[in-house]
Motif scaffolding. Structure first.
Motif, PDB file in Angstrom:
ATOM      1  N   ASN A   2       5.452   9.956  -0.362  1.00  0.00           N
ATOM      2  CA  ASN A   2       4.640  10.662   0.623  1.00  0.00           C
ATOM      3  C   ASN A   2       3.168  10.357   0.345  1.00  0.00           C
ATOM      4  O   ASN A   2       2.519  11.047  -0.441  1.00  0.00           O
ATOM      5  CB  ASN A   2       4.913  12.156   0.567  1.00  0.00           C
ATOM      6  CG  ASN A   2       4.194  12.910   1.667  1.00  0.00           C
ATOM      7  OD1 ASN A   2       3.262  12.405   2.273  1.00  0.00           O
ATOM      8  ND2 ASN A   2       4.627  14.128   1.919  1.00  0.00           N
ATOM      9  N   THR A   3       2.666   9.349   1.007  1.00  0.00           N
ATOM     10  CA  THR A   3       1.289   8.931   0.740  1.00  0.00           C
ATOM     11  C   THR A   3       0.268   9.926   1.270  1.00  0.00           C
ATOM     12  O   THR A   3      -0.893   9.873   0.869  1.00  0.00           O
ATOM     13  CB  THR A   3       1.005   7.536   1.319  1.00  0.00           C
ATOM     14  OG1 THR A   3       1.287   7.544   2.725  1.00  0.00           O
ATOM     15  CG2 THR A   3       1.844   6.480   0.625  1.00  0.00           C
ATOM     16  N   ASN A   4       0.677  10.838   2.158  1.00  0.00           N
ATOM     17  CA  ASN A   4      -0.249  11.890   2.589  1.00  0.00           C
ATOM     18  C   ASN A   4      -0.613  12.791   1.419  1.00  0.00           C
ATOM     19  O   ASN A   4      -1.726  13.290   1.343  1.00  0.00           O
ATOM     20  CB  ASN A   4       0.371  12.728   3.712  1.00  0.00           C
ATOM     21  CG  ASN A   4       0.517  11.939   4.993  1.00  0.00           C
ATOM     22  OD1 ASN A   4      -0.305  11.089   5.307  1.00  0.00           O
ATOM     23  ND2 ASN A   4       1.575  12.202   5.727  1.00  0.00           N
ATOM     24  N   SER A   6      -0.166  11.846  -1.988  1.00  0.00           N
ATOM     25  CA  SER A   6      -0.628  11.085  -3.159  1.00  0.00           C
ATOM     26  C   SER A   6      -1.789  10.134  -2.875  1.00  0.00           C
ATOM     27  O   SER A   6      -2.254   9.457  -3.787  1.00  0.00           O
ATOM     28  CB  SER A   6       0.543  10.287  -3.747  1.00  0.00           C
ATOM     29  OG  SER A   6       0.998   9.311  -2.835  1.00  0.00           O
ATOM     30  N   GLN A   7      -2.289  10.110  -1.656  1.00  0.00           N
ATOM     31  CA  GLN A   7      -3.302   9.125  -1.281  1.00  0.00           C
ATOM     32  C   GLN A   7      -4.524   9.140  -2.191  1.00  0.00           C
ATOM     33  O   GLN A   7      -4.986   8.092  -2.652  1.00  0.00           O
ATOM     34  CB  GLN A   7      -3.733   9.340   0.164  1.00  0.00           C
ATOM     35  CG  GLN A   7      -4.765   8.335   0.635  1.00  0.00           C
ATOM     36  CD  GLN A   7      -5.163   8.570   2.083  1.00  0.00           C
ATOM     37  OE1 GLN A   7      -5.052   9.664   2.606  1.00  0.00           O
ATOM     38  NE2 GLN A   7      -5.630   7.525   2.734  1.00  0.00           N
ATOM     39  N   GLY A   8      -5.069  10.308  -2.474  1.00  0.00           N
ATOM     40  CA  GLY A   8      -6.261  10.381  -3.324  1.00  0.00           C
ATOM     41  C   GLY A   8      -6.022   9.836  -4.718  1.00  0.00           C
ATOM     42  O   GLY A   8      -6.858   9.118  -5.271  1.00  0.00           O
ATOM     43  N   ASN A  10      -3.661   7.675  -5.517  1.00  0.00           N
ATOM     44  CA  ASN A  10      -3.414   6.231  -5.388  1.00  0.00           C
ATOM     45  C   ASN A  10      -4.735   5.472  -5.340  1.00  0.00           C
ATOM     46  O   ASN A  10      -4.887   4.427  -5.988  1.00  0.00           O
ATOM     47  CB  ASN A  10      -2.592   5.935  -4.137  1.00  0.00           C
ATOM     48  CG  ASN A  10      -1.219   6.559  -4.163  1.00  0.00           C
ATOM     49  OD1 ASN A  10      -0.727   6.972  -5.211  1.00  0.00           O
ATOM     50  ND2 ASN A  10      -0.600   6.657  -3.009  1.00  0.00           N
ATOM     51  N   ILE A  11      -5.692   6.016  -4.603  1.00  0.00           N
ATOM     52  CA  ILE A  11      -7.022   5.401  -4.530  1.00  0.00           C
ATOM     53  C   ILE A  11      -7.680   5.428  -5.907  1.00  0.00           C
ATOM     54  O   ILE A  11      -8.283   4.444  -6.341  1.00  0.00           O
ATOM     55  CB  ILE A  11      -7.893   6.115  -3.474  1.00  0.00           C
ATOM     56  CG1 ILE A  11      -7.340   5.823  -2.075  1.00  0.00           C
ATOM     57  CG2 ILE A  11      -9.355   5.693  -3.593  1.00  0.00           C
ATOM     58  CD1 ILE A  11      -7.953   6.682  -0.983  1.00  0.00           C
ATOM     59  N   THR A  75       2.361   9.680  -7.321  1.00  0.00           N
ATOM     60  CA  THR A  75       3.590   8.992  -6.968  1.00  0.00           C
ATOM     61  C   THR A  75       4.320   8.614  -8.252  1.00  0.00           C
ATOM     62  O   THR A  75       3.832   8.843  -9.350  1.00  0.00           O
ATOM     63  CB  THR A  75       3.283   7.770  -6.083  1.00  0.00           C
ATOM     64  OG1 THR A  75       4.501   7.261  -5.563  1.00  0.00           O
ATOM     65  CG2 THR A  75       2.543   6.695  -6.842  1.00  0.00           C
ATOM     66  N   CYS A 109      -5.005  -4.064  -0.867  1.00  0.00           N
ATOM     67  CA  CYS A 109      -5.820  -2.890  -0.512  1.00  0.00           C
ATOM     68  C   CYS A 109      -6.975  -2.832  -1.509  1.00  0.00           C
ATOM     69  O   CYS A 109      -6.787  -2.444  -2.667  1.00  0.00           O
ATOM     70  CB  CYS A 109      -4.978  -1.626  -0.572  1.00  0.00           C
ATOM     71  SG  CYS A 109      -5.924  -0.145  -0.184  1.00  0.00           S
TER      72      CYS A 109
END
Length: 112
Positions: A2-4, A6-8, A10-11, A75, A109
């Protein structure tokens, strides 16, 4: 994944690894390249990447993996390892990964 959720993180993993590699290169430019340990077949730069990857080495129960994927802000470790490495042009160079191979995709990315 769910990248919504974990997005921060991951960045942050991508940016942190990039900053660490830049710092390592700055250190070696000031102090000289580290010698390759006699017991190693890896270059010092390859050892940098191995040290990063070993940080995420883990064996998790399937139930815990599911919990992480559903509600964790991070993640799974395999993605925290492979994602930033795949996004790093330097990793592909240091390991001589062919372009478009699994660990050196053409599309990366890169935020900064």
């Amino acid at each position: 994944v769910n990248t919504n959720i974990s997005q921060g993180e991951n960045i942050a993993d991508n940016g942190g690894l990039e900053a660490a590699y830049e710092a390592y290169n700055k250190w070696t430019s000031l102090h000289g390249q580290e010698p390759t340990p006699s017991s190693s077949t890896y270059t010092p730069k390859q050892l940098f990447w191995l040290a990063y990857a070993s940080n995420w080495c883990a064996k998790l129960r399937p139930e815990f993996q599911e919990q992480i994927l559903e509600s964790g802000i991070h993640t799974l470790q395999i993605f925290r390892t492979n994602g930033p490495l795949q996004n790093s042009p330097d990793f592909g160079i240091d390991w001589n990964c062919p372009l478009e191979s699994n660990m050196n995709p053409r599309m990366k990315c890169i935020l900064w």
